[in-house]
Scaffold this motif. Structure first.
Motif, PDB file in Angstrom:
ATOM      1  N   ASP A 198      -0.405 111.098 -66.670  1.00  0.00           N
ATOM      2  CA  ASP A 198      -0.663 110.947 -67.659  1.00  0.00           C
ATOM      3  C   ASP A 198      -1.558 111.138 -67.086  1.00  0.00           C
ATOM      4  N   GLY A 199      -3.353 111.798 -67.795  1.00  0.00           N
ATOM      5  CA  GLY A 199      -4.464 111.815 -67.537  1.00  0.00           C
ATOM      6  C   GLY A 199      -4.729 112.662 -66.504  1.00  0.00           C
ATOM      7  N   ALA A 200      -3.960 113.258 -65.876  1.00  0.00           N
ATOM      8  CA  ALA A 200      -3.833 114.551 -64.776  1.00  0.00           C
ATOM      9  C   ALA A 200      -4.810 114.087 -63.956  1.00  0.00           C
ATOM     10  N   PRO A 201      -4.822 113.121 -63.207  1.00  0.00           N
ATOM     11  CA  PRO A 201      -5.402 113.300 -61.635  1.00  0.00           C
ATOM     12  C   PRO A 201      -4.848 113.708 -60.366  1.00  0.00           C
ATOM     13  N   VAL A 202      -6.353 114.106 -60.293  1.00  0.00           N
ATOM     14  CA  VAL A 202      -6.562 114.965 -58.785  1.00  0.00           C
ATOM     15  C   VAL A 202      -6.155 114.469 -57.477  1.00  0.00           C
ATOM     16  N   VAL A 203      -5.498 114.220 -56.743  1.00  0.00           N
ATOM     17  CA  VAL A 203      -4.872 113.988 -55.178  1.00  0.00           C
ATOM     18  C   VAL A 203      -5.214 114.962 -54.630  1.00  0.00           C
ATOM     19  N   GLU A 204      -5.506 115.193 -53.868  1.00  0.00           N
ATOM     20  CA  GLU A 204      -5.538 116.515 -53.130  1.00  0.00           C
ATOM     21  C   GLU A 204      -5.429 116.481 -51.360  1.00  0.00           C
ATOM     22  N   HIS A 205      -5.875 114.797 -50.887  1.00  0.00           N
ATOM     23  CA  HIS A 205      -5.788 114.951 -49.829  1.00  0.00           C
ATOM     24  C   HIS A 205      -4.411 113.582 -49.292  1.00  0.00           C
ATOM     25  N   PHE A 206      -3.591 113.721 -48.001  1.00  0.00           N
ATOM     26  CA  PHE A 206      -2.234 113.384 -48.102  1.00  0.00           C
ATOM     27  C   PHE A 206      -1.837 112.924 -46.764  1.00  0.00           C
ATOM     28  N   GLU A 207      -1.985 111.842 -46.103  1.00  0.00           N
ATOM     29  CA  GLU A 207      -1.188 111.494 -44.846  1.00  0.00           C
ATOM     30  C   GLU A 207      -0.752 111.381 -44.461  1.00  0.00           C
ATOM     31  N   ILE A 242       4.110 120.967 -49.640  1.00  0.00           N
ATOM     32  CA  ILE A 242       2.577 121.235 -49.775  1.00  0.00           C
ATOM     33  C   ILE A 242       1.682 121.689 -50.404  1.00  0.00           C
ATOM     34  N   LYS A 243       1.937 122.837 -49.460  1.00  0.00           N
ATOM     35  CA  LYS A 243       0.915 123.662 -50.230  1.00  0.00           C
ATOM     36  C   LYS A 243       1.268 124.746 -51.572  1.00  0.00           C
ATOM     37  N   ALA A 244       3.154 124.434 -51.334  1.00  0.00           N
ATOM     38  CA  ALA A 244       3.531 125.390 -52.044  1.00  0.00           C
ATOM     39  C   ALA A 244       3.189 124.668 -53.789  1.00  0.00           C
ATOM     40  N   ALA A 245       3.340 123.507 -53.582  1.00  0.00           N
ATOM     41  CA  ALA A 245       2.888 122.719 -54.985  1.00  0.00           C
ATOM     42  C   ALA A 245       1.628 122.953 -55.285  1.00  0.00           C
ATOM     43  N   ASN A 246       0.711 123.261 -54.175  1.00  0.00           N
ATOM     44  CA  ASN A 246      -0.731 122.617 -54.665  1.00  0.00           C
ATOM     45  C   ASN A 246      -1.881 123.258 -52.873  1.00  0.00           C
ATOM     46  N   PRO A 247      -1.981 124.316 -53.140  1.00  0.00           N
ATOM     47  CA  PRO A 247      -2.843 125.033 -51.654  1.00  0.00           C
ATOM     48  C   PRO A 247      -3.479 124.629 -51.344  1.00  0.00           C
ATOM     49  N   ASN A 248      -4.721 124.207 -52.566  1.00  0.00           N
ATOM     50  CA  ASN A 248      -5.739 123.827 -52.027  1.00  0.00           C
ATOM     51  C   ASN A 248      -5.637 121.718 -51.617  1.00  0.00           C
ATOM     52  N   ALA A 249      -4.692 121.751 -51.712  1.00  0.00           N
ATOM     53  CA  ALA A 249      -4.292 120.141 -50.804  1.00  0.00           C
ATOM     54  C   ALA A 249      -4.302 119.937 -48.951  1.00  0.00           C
ATOM     55  N   LYS A 250      -5.031 119.055 -49.178  1.00  0.00           N
ATOM     56  CA  LYS A 250      -4.868 119.054 -46.911  1.00  0.00           C
ATOM     57  C   LYS A 250      -4.294 118.259 -46.862  1.00  0.00           C
ATOM     58  N   VAL A 251      -3.798 117.677 -45.708  1.00  0.00           N
ATOM     59  CA  VAL A 251      -2.818 117.267 -44.985  1.00  0.00           C
ATOM     60  C   VAL A 251      -3.293 116.955 -43.882  1.00  0.00           C
ATOM     61  N   LEU A 252      -3.865 115.420 -44.013  1.00  0.00           N
ATOM     62  CA  LEU A 252      -4.666 114.485 -42.626  1.00  0.00           C
ATOM     63  C   LEU A 252      -3.147 113.889 -41.355  1.00  0.00           C
ATOM     64  N   LEU A 253      -3.451 114.550 -40.445  1.00  0.00           N
ATOM     65  CA  LEU A 253      -2.394 113.548 -39.556  1.00  0.00           C
ATOM     66  C   LEU A 253      -2.510 112.256 -39.929  1.00  0.00           C
ATOM     67  N   GLY A 254      -2.080 111.381 -39.358  1.00  0.00           N
ATOM     68  CA  GLY A 254      -1.442 109.990 -39.920  1.00  0.00           C
ATOM     69  C   GLY A 254      -2.718 108.992 -39.668  1.00  0.00           C
ATOM     70  N   GLY A 255      -3.644 109.003 -39.610  1.00  0.00           N
ATOM     71  CA  GLY A 255      -4.933 107.879 -38.458  1.00  0.00           C
ATOM     72  C   GLY A 255      -4.141 107.237 -37.638  1.00  0.00           C
ATOM     73  N   ILE A 256      -4.257 107.327 -36.781  1.00  0.00           N
ATOM     74  CA  ILE A 256      -4.245 107.157 -35.214  1.00  0.00           C
ATOM     75  C   ILE A 256      -5.149 105.754 -34.409  1.00  0.00           C
ATOM     76  N   ALA A 257      -4.631 104.691 -34.230  1.00  0.00           N
ATOM     77  CA  ALA A 257      -5.637 103.994 -33.383  1.00  0.00           C
ATOM     78  C   ALA A 257      -5.962 104.555 -32.723  1.00  0.00           C
ATOM     79  N   TYR A 258      -4.845 104.867 -31.330  1.00  0.00           N
ATOM     80  CA  TYR A 258      -5.689 106.194 -30.523  1.00  0.00           C
ATOM     81  C   TYR A 258      -6.347 105.115 -28.768  1.00  0.00           C
TER      82      TYR A 258
END
Length: 500
Positions: A198-207, A242-258
């Motif tokens: 509902d409301g069509a919120p756009v999220v494009e960054h996924f970790e 992810i890219k099939a659903a939204n070519p503009n989406a960006k995949v983040l490596l999970g935030g590593i502590a390193y």
């Protein structure tokens, strides 16, 4: 609040609106890393609907008067599309207009929010996507729906039918099950009018998972740390979905502590990143992502802290070993205001230092951990504002909140030029970074390390005069002597504008 913070901040309170907590317990440095904090608030989805009311807090310091800002729910902006500058904050659960923290988010100046999406809550039993239970994630994206924020969704918490461990490898079902969930998630928040929320919120960054480089991070919490190859295979499974659903989406490596590695009796596996990259994972994420906390700065050759520039350089060097170059996000950085030896003033200084170094290191986004103090049971007060409790229904801004606002006003849209050499500053402990701000004005941000020192050193620059602004926005003018400006620099950073 249960935290009645003793005002031993070296501030004299004119209007006492900040109360104190009695946290005198010294906790090992390990607790600085929010391995556990991320789970303390993960269930915070239904919050008090109290309206934040305007209150000014005036504090005197040795150098200035600080007016803590008004947070007024009635004036909160909505439906705004934010330019993607590098300021963000961590939140958990619902973060819309009914949240008592929503106006703190709006008035902070942050343009990014990081929040968690739970696979477990969305698919508690193995079903098809048309039967997913989306309510919890719909709540998580309310800041996008109502405020137009840029959002990073941390996909976390495996259902028990899919994995042995909640934040570890998926070892009970094929990875295609996870890819189905992720594909449906990205589709729901791509705003294309097909199967949208509902409301069509756009999220494009996924970790993918928080600090996945942890091995054993707690009781029954075995993560991906020893399974870098499996993590790479997971990325290979979800990236096409992810890219099939939204070519503009960006995949983040999970935030590593390193940092705080197993060989140092910590939970994090140094070889995790190498294992991911060796097994081809580098082709299946778009943005490199790690976490940075100042207590570990000496590990990166930065005894004066906060070490963000040096750690970012080391991360880039590691990627380069595999001929990889990626944009960089830091999805957790920050410091707490208590317990000792940290203080609200020191926390505020770290805000300026970390965001200054993020720009200097060409980091695209830095997420402050976190907007509000974690649950009172968690010992570290990481927030920019205080926690809402049954007895304290409104969050109160801390000095770090004002420092954050000031940093946004000075650094958002600024362009890094260079770091002044030790020869120019006259002291290796005096750090100074040159920028051109968004108004095309020359600006230098400078401080004297390490953060706890009380002396000052002179920074000599050429110019007719200089306007020096502290981290709380108070300004003064310094004139020249024979064409030389002598500016005293202490451990609290300053913003310097030179009139040539």
């Amino acid at each position: 609040m249960k935290r009645r913070v003793q005002l031993e901040w070296n501030f004299a309170i004119h209007f006492i609106l900040l109360f104190v907590v009695a946290i005198s317990l010294l906790v090992p440095i390990a607790g600085i890393l929010p391995v556990k904090a991320q789970q303390v608030d993960k269930d915070r989805e239904s919050l008090d609907e109290s309206t934040l009311q305007s209150r000014d807090v005036t504090l005197n310091t040795a150098n200035h008067t600080l007016f803590l800002p008004v947070i007024d729910n009635g004036s909160c902006r909505t439906n705004i599309s934010y330019v993607k500058n590098h300021f963000g904050v961590q939140v958990y659960g619902y973060m819309g207009p009914r949240s008592p923290y929503y106006c703190a988010l709006v008035t902070s100046g942050a343009t990014w929010v990081r929040n968690e999406a739970s696979w477990e809550r969305t698919e508690p039993t193995n079903v098809t996507p048309d039967q997913y239970q989306w309510r919890s994630i719909d709540n998580v994206v309310e800041a996008v729906r109502h405020g137009g924020y840029n959002q990073i969704l941390t996909i976390n918490y495996n259902p028990s039918w899919a994995a042995t461990y909640s934040q570890g490898r998926i070892d009970k079902v094929p990875l295609s099950e996870f890819a189905d969930f992720v594909g449906a998630l990205v589709e729901r928040y791509d705003g294309d009018g097909i199967n949208d929320a509902d409301g069509a919120p756009v999220v494009e960054h996924f970790e993918f998972y928080n600090e996945p480089d942890a091995g054993v991070a707690g009781v029954n919490d075995i993560r991906w740390g020893e399974y870098g190859r499996d993590y790479a295979e997971m990325l290979k499974a979800v990236y096409p979905a992810i890219k099939a659903a939204n070519p503009n989406a960006k995949v983040l490596l999970g935030g590593i502590a390193y940092d705080w590695f197993t060989e140092d009796n910590g939970p994090f596996v140094r070889e995790f990143l190498d294992a991911v990259l060796t097994n081809g994972g580098g082709d299946y994420f778009d943005i490199m992502n790690f976490h940075q906390y100042p207590p570990f700065a000496p590990n990166w050759g930065a005894p004066n802290g906060p070490g963000l520039v040096e750690k970012t350089k080391a991360i880039r060097a590691k990627l380069a070993e595999y001929s990889i170059s990626k944009p960089i996000f830091i999805t957790e950085a920050g410091m707490h205001s208590a317990p000792a030896p940290e203080t609200p003033e020191r926390q505020a200084r770290y805000v300026t230092m970390l965001y200054t170094q993020a720009l200097a290191a060409n980091v695209d986004v830095l997420i402050w951990f976190m907007l509000y103090d974690p649950h009172p049971l968690y010992p570290f007060r990481n927030g920019l504002v205080t926690t809402v409790t049954d007895t304290e229904p409104r969050p109160r801004p801390k000095p770090s909140f004002v420092a954050y606002q000031t940093a946004v006003s000075k650094l958002a849209g600024a362009r890094y030029v260079r770091t002044l050499t030790h020869g120019e500053t006259g002291d290796p402990d005096l750090l100074a970074y040159s920028f051109v701000d968004r108004n095309n004005k020359e600006m230098i941000v400078a401080w004297l390390g390490p953060i706890g020192r009380e002396d000052v050193k002179p920074l000599r620059l050429t110019g007719v005069s200089a306007t020096v602004t502290d981290i709380y926005g108070a300004s003064r003018t310094i004139g020249n002597s024979n064409g030389i400006l002598t500016i005293p620099i202490g451990a609290q950073p300053v913003y310097i504008y030179i009139n040539r």
